[in-house]
Design an enzyme around this catalytic site. Sequence first.
Site, PDB file in Angstrom:
ATOM      1  N   LEU A 199      42.932  24.516 -36.808  1.00  0.00           N
ATOM      2  CA  LEU A 199      43.100  25.079 -38.154  1.00  0.00           C
ATOM      3  C   LEU A 199      43.989  26.320 -38.098  1.00  0.00           C
ATOM      4  O   LEU A 199      43.676  27.278 -37.393  1.00  0.00           O
ATOM      5  CB  LEU A 199      41.741  25.439 -38.759  1.00  0.00           C
ATOM      6  CG  LEU A 199      40.731  24.294 -38.859  1.00  0.00           C
ATOM      7  CD1 LEU A 199      39.534  24.728 -39.702  1.00  0.00           C
ATOM      8  CD2 LEU A 199      41.358  23.033 -39.437  1.00  0.00           C
ATOM      9  N   ALA A 225      45.916  27.369 -41.221  1.00  0.00           N
ATOM     10  CA  ALA A 225      46.516  27.465 -42.557  1.00  0.00           C
ATOM     11  C   ALA A 225      46.341  28.847 -43.175  1.00  0.00           C
ATOM     12  O   ALA A 225      47.059  29.219 -44.098  1.00  0.00           O
ATOM     13  CB  ALA A 225      45.884  26.421 -43.479  1.00  0.00           C
ATOM     14  N   ARG A 252      44.466  40.431 -43.667  1.00  0.00           N
ATOM     15  CA  ARG A 252      44.141  41.719 -43.059  1.00  0.00           C
ATOM     16  C   ARG A 252      45.086  42.105 -41.918  1.00  0.00           C
ATOM     17  O   ARG A 252      45.012  43.211 -41.389  1.00  0.00           O
ATOM     18  CB  ARG A 252      42.686  41.721 -42.585  1.00  0.00           C
ATOM     19  CG  ARG A 252      41.716  41.800 -43.761  1.00  0.00           C
ATOM     20  CD  ARG A 252      40.321  42.066 -43.298  1.00  0.00           C
ATOM     21  NE  ARG A 252      39.691  40.882 -42.717  1.00  0.00           N
ATOM     22  CZ  ARG A 252      38.762  40.932 -41.763  1.00  0.00           C
ATOM     23  NH1 ARG A 252      38.365  42.077 -41.275  1.00  0.00           N
ATOM     24  NH2 ARG A 252      38.233  39.810 -41.302  1.00  0.00           N
ATOM     25  N   GLN A 262      48.145  22.013 -45.535  1.00  0.00           N
ATOM     26  CA  GLN A 262      47.004  22.125 -46.452  1.00  0.00           C
ATOM     27  C   GLN A 262      47.410  23.108 -47.560  1.00  0.00           C
ATOM     28  O   GLN A 262      47.542  24.297 -47.319  1.00  0.00           O
ATOM     29  CB  GLN A 262      45.775  22.669 -45.711  1.00  0.00           C
ATOM     30  CG  GLN A 262      44.538  22.753 -46.605  1.00  0.00           C
ATOM     31  CD  GLN A 262      43.507  23.753 -46.093  1.00  0.00           C
ATOM     32  OE1 GLN A 262      43.815  24.631 -45.297  1.00  0.00           O
ATOM     33  NE2 GLN A 262      42.286  23.622 -46.570  1.00  0.00           N
ATOM     34  N   ASP A 305      43.365  30.985 -34.666  1.00  0.00           N
ATOM     35  CA  ASP A 305      43.307  32.439 -34.483  1.00  0.00           C
ATOM     36  C   ASP A 305      42.206  32.853 -33.514  1.00  0.00           C
ATOM     37  O   ASP A 305      41.822  34.000 -33.458  1.00  0.00           O
ATOM     38  CB  ASP A 305      43.103  33.143 -35.840  1.00  0.00           C
ATOM     39  CG  ASP A 305      41.809  32.718 -36.531  1.00  0.00           C
ATOM     40  OD1 ASP A 305      41.051  31.911 -35.956  1.00  0.00           O
ATOM     41  OD2 ASP A 305      41.560  33.199 -37.652  1.00  0.00           O
ATOM     42  N   GLY A 308      28.654  32.796 -39.888  1.00  0.00           N
ATOM     43  CA  GLY A 308      27.667  31.787 -40.257  1.00  0.00           C
ATOM     44  C   GLY A 308      26.539  31.794 -39.230  1.00  0.00           C
ATOM     45  O   GLY A 308      26.768  32.028 -38.047  1.00  0.00           O
ATOM     46  N   ASN A 344      80.784  38.876 -18.176  1.00  0.00           N
ATOM     47  CA  ASN A 344      80.583  37.468 -18.526  1.00  0.00           C
ATOM     48  C   ASN A 344      80.897  37.152 -19.973  1.00  0.00           C
ATOM     49  O   ASN A 344      80.955  35.996 -20.356  1.00  0.00           O
ATOM     50  CB  ASN A 344      79.140  37.045 -18.214  1.00  0.00           C
ATOM     51  CG  ASN A 344      78.113  37.875 -18.975  1.00  0.00           C
ATOM     52  OD1 ASN A 344      78.346  39.050 -19.254  1.00  0.00           O
ATOM     53  ND2 ASN A 344      77.004  37.284 -19.313  1.00  0.00           N
TER      54      ASN A 344
END
Length: 449
Positions: A8, A10, A15, A75, A105, A140, A368
Amino acid sequence: MPVSFIVLAAGMGTRMNSDLPKVLHKVASAPLLHHALAAARSLEPARIVVVTGHGAAEVSASANAFDEACECVVQDPQLGTAHAVGMAAPLLDQMDGDAIVLYGDTPFIRPETIDAMLHARARHSVVVLGFQARDPGRYGRLIAEGENLQKIVEYKDASDEERAVTLCNSGVLCASAKLMFELISQVKNTNASGEYYLTDLPELARAQGLSAGVVICDESETLGVNTRAQLAEAEAAFQARARTEALENGVTLTAPETVFFALDTHVGRDAIIGPNVLFGPAVTIESGAEIKGFCHLEGCHISRGAQVGPFARLRPGAELAEDVHVGNFVEIKNSILDEGVKVGHLTYIGDADIGEFTNIGAGTVTCNYDGVMKHRTRIGKRAFIGSDTMLVAPVKVGDDALTASGSVITQDVPTEALAIGRAPQVNKAGLASKLMARLKAIKAAKGKA
Ligand code: UD1
Ligand code: MG
């Protein structure tokens, strides 16, 4: 059984306060996304799908730069983690084997941990990666008994009792691909955020009589980056681990806390790394090579027995064969130095091939670039380039040839020839003291005025 990954990536990363999509910020010289992809790739998956959204074009370009086999889906809009994973359904819902969700992340999930989750799948239909949080904050919460997971409650939706739980959801989740997408199609957004939560999957699985389980990892693996401060923390955590690993692998680090590694740095056993050395992307150091202090290296290969620095800069395409010596204030780019070449001091070598045992004197420059195009300098074996030689490319110097100090070499030098490309010296007898006397007289006259 094949394994597929869904990464994931997206989110906007508000922040970070940045124009760059969050997953493209770098830790250890590599975008955060590449860390997650590297962990995924080490399990030799059948498919890797990256879910992009903010900065989709840049993020998918970066995913494909890491591995062309990455498939990207967009998404838009972003309606939650279950909705994000659902974007991969058209690619993966007919896949056999397991699908694993990672976050772009969250760079430090170890392959061994993912492997432990795959093993736990023998006992549970859905496996979630959890950790004991020192500060559970807004993570969670995993409501579990032993390794049996009842449900995941998002912080916003949790009761006080549930908020007191310290076992938290990392976000990493594993199920058979088919079950994952079947359950996702049942997820509703009737919650405090109005989002489609991936965290509903364990409860939905249990409602079908299936079992959900938890695998626990150390909190350090689940470190997610949401702010610049966390980016700096992630860098420090990566470097601490990389230094310890290097020491364990038999590399000498004189001052470990001052050495910075990239995600893909390889250093062989018995290499010696001095203080304040920085490895950018794509560096390999063979066994027994020595990198002295204050060197900056990227995109280069250093062979056994070579010595580099102090204060050397090796840029992409620098290839040093065995026993090459590169000394202080030397810059080398896109050049191949064969065995035993010595470039001791104050020199720029760009777009050059240098044959074995050639010695490059102090202050040599391969010229060069003509302002429009780059050109190559080719120097043979056992040549001796005098100090302060300007090699105006394209130019060739043959085997066993010599250039006189201070020469500007604009034409090829044949094998065994001595090239002198400088104005002949003229000595004027007595002129030095006459000149000095005159200058002193001028100064004295000015002082009176
Ligand atoms: C999520 C979990 C939470 C867990 C935490 C761990 C859910 C509902 N919650 O919360 O249980 O403790 O991660 O860090 O899953 N993303 C998308 N598209 C979206 C939404 C998110 O790609 O529509 C990506 C984000 O870019 C990010 C990841 O999914 O990489 C997690 O999203 P985020 O909004 O950070 O979820 P959290 O609220 O932190
Ligand atoms: Mg988050």
